[in-house]
Design a protein around this motif. Structure first.
Motif, PDB file in Angstrom:
ATOM      1  N   ARG A 169       0.570  -1.396   0.066  1.00  6.12           N
ATOM      2  CA  ARG A 169       0.114   0.359   0.402  1.00  6.12           C
ATOM      3  C   ARG A 169       0.851   0.951  -0.002  1.00  6.12           C
ATOM      4  O   ARG A 169       0.760   2.290  -0.375  1.00  6.12           O
ATOM      5  CB  ARG A 169      -1.002   0.398   1.123  1.00  6.12           C
ATOM      6  N   LEU A 170       2.074   1.501   0.618  1.00  8.69           N
ATOM      7  CA  LEU A 170       3.183   2.104   0.830  1.00  8.69           C
ATOM      8  C   LEU A 170       3.056   2.724  -0.341  1.00  8.69           C
ATOM      9  O   LEU A 170       3.119   3.810  -1.544  1.00  8.69           O
ATOM     10  CB  LEU A 170       4.287   1.485   1.839  1.00  8.69           C
ATOM     11  N   VAL A 171       3.786   1.157  -1.680  1.00  5.38           N
ATOM     12  CA  VAL A 171       4.108   1.225  -2.721  1.00  5.38           C
ATOM     13  C   VAL A 171       2.940   2.208  -3.596  1.00  5.38           C
ATOM     14  O   VAL A 171       3.222   2.884  -4.531  1.00  5.38           O
ATOM     15  CB  VAL A 171       4.495   0.397  -3.430  1.00  5.38           C
ATOM     16  N   ARG A 172       1.700   1.793  -3.345  1.00  8.96           N
ATOM     17  CA  ARG A 172       0.580   2.591  -4.507  1.00  8.96           C
ATOM     18  C   ARG A 172       0.251   3.651  -4.016  1.00  8.96           C
ATOM     19  O   ARG A 172       0.056   4.285  -5.452  1.00  8.96           O
ATOM     20  CB  ARG A 172      -0.757   1.431  -4.243  1.00  8.96           C
ATOM     21  N   ALA A 173       0.441   3.852  -3.042  1.00  7.62           N
ATOM     22  CA  ALA A 173       0.345   5.329  -2.069  1.00  7.62           C
ATOM     23  C   ALA A 173       1.588   6.195  -3.489  1.00  7.62           C
ATOM     24  O   ALA A 173       1.616   7.160  -3.967  1.00  7.62           O
ATOM     25  CB  ALA A 173       0.668   5.631  -1.084  1.00  7.62           C
ATOM     26  N   LEU A 174       2.791   6.104  -3.521  1.00  8.32           N
ATOM     27  CA  LEU A 174       3.153   6.789  -3.889  1.00  8.32           C
ATOM     28  C   LEU A 174       3.623   6.020  -5.367  1.00  8.32           C
ATOM     29  O   LEU A 174       3.890   7.092  -5.550  1.00  8.32           O
ATOM     30  CB  LEU A 174       5.321   5.653  -3.239  1.00  8.32           C
ATOM     31  N   TYR A 175       3.343   5.719  -6.081  1.00 12.23           N
ATOM     32  CA  TYR A 175       2.657   5.534  -7.878  1.00 12.23           C
ATOM     33  C   TYR A 175       2.080   6.850  -7.993  1.00 12.23           C
ATOM     34  O   TYR A 175       2.137   7.115  -8.888  1.00 12.23           O
ATOM     35  CB  TYR A 175       2.602   3.831  -7.986  1.00 12.23           C
ATOM     36  N   ASN A 176       0.759   6.537  -7.678  1.00 12.24           N
ATOM     37  CA  ASN A 176      -0.089   7.335  -7.605  1.00 12.24           C
ATOM     38  C   ASN A 176       0.679   8.985  -7.130  1.00 12.24           C
ATOM     39  O   ASN A 176       0.093   9.946  -8.276  1.00 12.24           O
ATOM     40  CB  ASN A 176      -0.981   6.911  -6.339  1.00 12.24           C
ATOM     41  N   MET A 177       1.251   9.512  -6.509  1.00 14.59           N
ATOM     42  CA  MET A 177       1.714  10.603  -6.070  1.00 14.59           C
ATOM     43  C   MET A 177       2.766  10.646  -6.812  1.00 14.59           C
ATOM     44  O   MET A 177       2.609  12.435  -7.321  1.00 14.59           O
ATOM     45  CB  MET A 177       2.308  10.674  -5.005  1.00 14.59           C
ATOM     46  N   SER A 178       3.477  10.069  -7.368  1.00 12.30           N
ATOM     47  CA  SER A 178       4.737  10.524  -8.697  1.00 12.30           C
ATOM     48  C   SER A 178       3.831  10.592  -9.749  1.00 12.30           C
ATOM     49  O   SER A 178       4.395  10.994 -10.726  1.00 12.30           O
ATOM     50  CB  SER A 178       4.797   9.199  -9.078  1.00 12.30           C
ATOM     51  N   LYS A 179       2.124  10.146  -9.831  1.00 16.00           N
ATOM     52  CA  LYS A 179       1.717  10.700 -11.444  1.00 16.00           C
ATOM     53  C   LYS A 179       0.952  12.174 -10.892  1.00 16.00           C
ATOM     54  O   LYS A 179       0.391  12.446 -11.577  1.00 16.00           O
ATOM     55  CB  LYS A 179       0.660  10.061 -11.580  1.00 16.00           C
ATOM     56  N   ASP A 180       0.996  12.274 -10.198  1.00 14.94           N
ATOM     57  CA  ASP A 180       0.686  13.993  -9.500  1.00 14.94           C
ATOM     58  C   ASP A 180       1.211  15.125  -9.814  1.00 14.94           C
ATOM     59  O   ASP A 180       2.161  15.410  -9.558  1.00 14.94           O
ATOM     60  CB  ASP A 180      -0.530  13.729  -7.744  1.00 14.94           C
ATOM     61  N   THR A 181       1.107  15.896 -10.767  1.00 10.84           N
ATOM     62  CA  THR A 181       1.735  16.889 -11.527  1.00 10.84           C
ATOM     63  C   THR A 181       1.715  18.023 -10.715  1.00 10.84           C
ATOM     64  O   THR A 181       1.884  19.092 -11.075  1.00 10.84           O
ATOM     65  CB  THR A 181       0.470  17.743 -12.309  1.00 10.84           C
ATOM     66  N   LYS A 182       1.210  18.367  -9.713  1.00  7.28           N
ATOM     67  CA  LYS A 182       1.653  19.385  -8.558  1.00  7.28           C
ATOM     68  C   LYS A 182       2.910  19.577  -7.660  1.00  7.28           C
ATOM     69  O   LYS A 182       3.158  20.281  -7.342  1.00  7.28           O
ATOM     70  CB  LYS A 182       0.236  19.425  -7.231  1.00  7.28           C
ATOM     71  N   TYR A 183       3.263  17.784  -8.295  1.00  5.74           N
ATOM     72  CA  TYR A 183       4.600  18.232  -7.299  1.00  5.74           C
ATOM     73  C   TYR A 183       6.335  18.363  -8.416  1.00  5.74           C
ATOM     74  O   TYR A 183       5.446  18.150  -9.644  1.00  5.74           O
ATOM     75  CB  TYR A 183       5.260  16.305  -7.193  1.00  5.74           C
ATOM     76  N   GLU A 184       6.565  18.670  -8.262  1.00  4.62           N
ATOM     77  CA  GLU A 184       7.836  19.180 -10.012  1.00  4.62           C
ATOM     78  C   GLU A 184       8.303  17.822 -10.101  1.00  4.62           C
ATOM     79  O   GLU A 184       8.242  16.405  -9.075  1.00  4.62           O
ATOM     80  CB  GLU A 184       9.538  19.982  -8.970  1.00  4.62           C
ATOM     81  N   ARG A 185       8.861  17.840 -11.643  1.00  4.36           N
ATOM     82  CA  ARG A 185       9.638  15.764 -11.786  1.00  4.36           C
ATOM     83  C   ARG A 185      10.008  15.006 -10.754  1.00  4.36           C
ATOM     84  O   ARG A 185      10.086  14.228 -10.775  1.00  4.36           O
ATOM     85  CB  ARG A 185      10.075  16.778 -13.498  1.00  4.36           C
ATOM     86  N   ASN A 186      11.277  16.240 -10.207  1.00  7.12           N
ATOM     87  CA  ASN A 186      12.668  15.123  -9.191  1.00  7.12           C
ATOM     88  C   ASN A 186      11.639  14.766  -8.220  1.00  7.12           C
ATOM     89  O   ASN A 186      12.232  13.667  -7.544  1.00  7.12           O
ATOM     90  CB  ASN A 186      13.680  16.441  -8.750  1.00  7.12           C
ATOM     91  N   HIS A 187      10.595  15.772  -7.496  1.00  7.88           N
ATOM     92  CA  HIS A 187       9.755  14.565  -6.888  1.00  7.88           C
ATOM     93  C   HIS A 187       9.161  13.621  -6.701  1.00  7.88           C
ATOM     94  O   HIS A 187       9.341  12.335  -6.671  1.00  7.88           O
ATOM     95  CB  HIS A 187       8.881  16.180  -5.680  1.00  7.88           C
ATOM     96  N   ARG A 188       8.517  14.353  -7.629  1.00  7.82           N
ATOM     97  CA  ARG A 188       7.692  12.537  -8.977  1.00  7.82           C
ATOM     98  C   ARG A 188       8.658  11.143  -8.967  1.00  7.82           C
ATOM     99  O   ARG A 188       8.312  10.190  -8.539  1.00  7.82           O
ATOM    100  CB  ARG A 188       7.267  12.924 -10.048  1.00  7.82           C
ATOM    101  N   LYS A 189       9.693  11.588  -9.354  1.00  7.66           N
ATOM    102  CA  LYS A 189      10.904  10.697  -9.562  1.00  7.66           C
ATOM    103  C   LYS A 189      11.277  10.418  -7.977  1.00  7.66           C
ATOM    104  O   LYS A 189      11.527   8.757  -8.012  1.00  7.66           O
ATOM    105  CB  LYS A 189      12.073  11.411 -10.225  1.00  7.66           C
ATOM    106  N   LYS A 190      11.515  10.924  -7.440  1.00  7.65           N
ATOM    107  CA  LYS A 190      11.852  10.425  -6.106  1.00  7.65           C
ATOM    108  C   LYS A 190      11.239   9.562  -5.675  1.00  7.65           C
ATOM    109  O   LYS A 190      10.819   8.505  -4.991  1.00  7.65           O
ATOM    110  CB  LYS A 190      12.081  12.257  -4.886  1.00  7.65           C
ATOM    111  N   PHE A 191       9.351   9.798  -5.463  1.00 13.23           N
ATOM    112  CA  PHE A 191       8.637   8.931  -4.902  1.00 13.23           C
ATOM    113  C   PHE A 191       9.407   7.569  -5.910  1.00 13.23           C
ATOM    114  O   PHE A 191       8.523   6.792  -5.393  1.00 13.23           O
ATOM    115  CB  PHE A 191       7.271   9.575  -5.424  1.00 13.23           C
TER     116      PHE A 191
END
Length: 235
Positions: free
Chosen positions: A74-96
């Protein structure tokens, strides 16, 4: 007036408010019972289903348990969906994505037979490969094809996606692959279509992208009637 989003958060929190008067988070971490853990998971799931991925992640990470698969995926699932959220900068999405990859690679070594672990391993591996070079992407796509559960709709879609991406590879990337690999992977739209259709048969209408890919494959194969049918379904 509170926004609709806030109202939904309040509703979820209120329904699980009984968790917090009982024990402090540190106490729950050390002394959690099966019922408390299930209540936590249900709470995180409700947050996730209401689109509050970061809140779901925070709740789960508070009770981070290296041995608990249900918490980990579930942590992985949440991080995956956070990585698709454009409110975060690309570097943050990559970190997720890389954070999720670190978790899911440990999971796959211990729980390789669990479909949900295979599914999230596949999704994270594919997403991670998109941040990397052509050699790494091909290698990870091959690893993905080996790991996936061939009976799961999501896994079948990912196998189709592997074939589709290899087939769609631009000319210059093919030339790079020929230099990097003695036998670079090859595929066709027919190969991709076979997997996408199997995914649709396993779980009809489960993913609009699968329908779109079926339509695209038929277009590439100049089978316009079938293409129109699936593209309309995907719309």
């Amino acid at each position: 007036q509170p926004s609709q989003k806030l109202k939904s958060v309040f509703a979820v929190v209120a329904s699980y408010a009984f968790l917090w008067p009982l024990k402090k988070p540190q106490q729950l971490t050390n002394e959690k019972t099966v019922d408390e853990l299930q209540a936590l998971i249900n709470y995180a799931d409700d947050l996730f289903e209401n689109g509050h991925y970061e809140d779901s992640y925070e709740i789960l990470s508070t009770f981070h348990d290296q041995e608990n698969m249900e918490i980990q995926w579930r942590l992985v699932r949440a991080l995956y969906n956070m990585s698709k959220d454009t409110k975060y900068e690309r570097n943050h999405r990559k970190k997720f994505v890389y954070q999720a990859y670190e978790i899911v690679t440990k999971l796959i070594t211990c729980h390789a037979q669990h479909n949900v672990v295979q599914k999230w391993y596949a999704l994270i591996l594919d997403t991670k490969s998109s941040y990397e070079g052509i050699k790494e992407r091909i290698q990870q796509l091959e690893n993905l094809a080996v790991t996936l559960n061939p009976d799961d709709a999501t896994s079948l879609h990912m196998l189709g996606e592997w074939c589709y991406q290899i087939t769609e590879m631009p000319w210059h990337q093919r030339k790079i692959a020929e230099v990097l690999f003695a036998s670079p992977p090859r595929s066709t739209y027919e190969d991709a279509l076979e997997y996408f259709l199997k995914a649709e048969a396993a779980e009809p209408r489960f993913y609009s992208m699968n329908l779109l890919r079926i339509g695209n494959c038929y277009l590439k194969m100049e089978r316009d009637d079938q293409a129109k049918y699936y593209l309309k379904l995907a719309a």
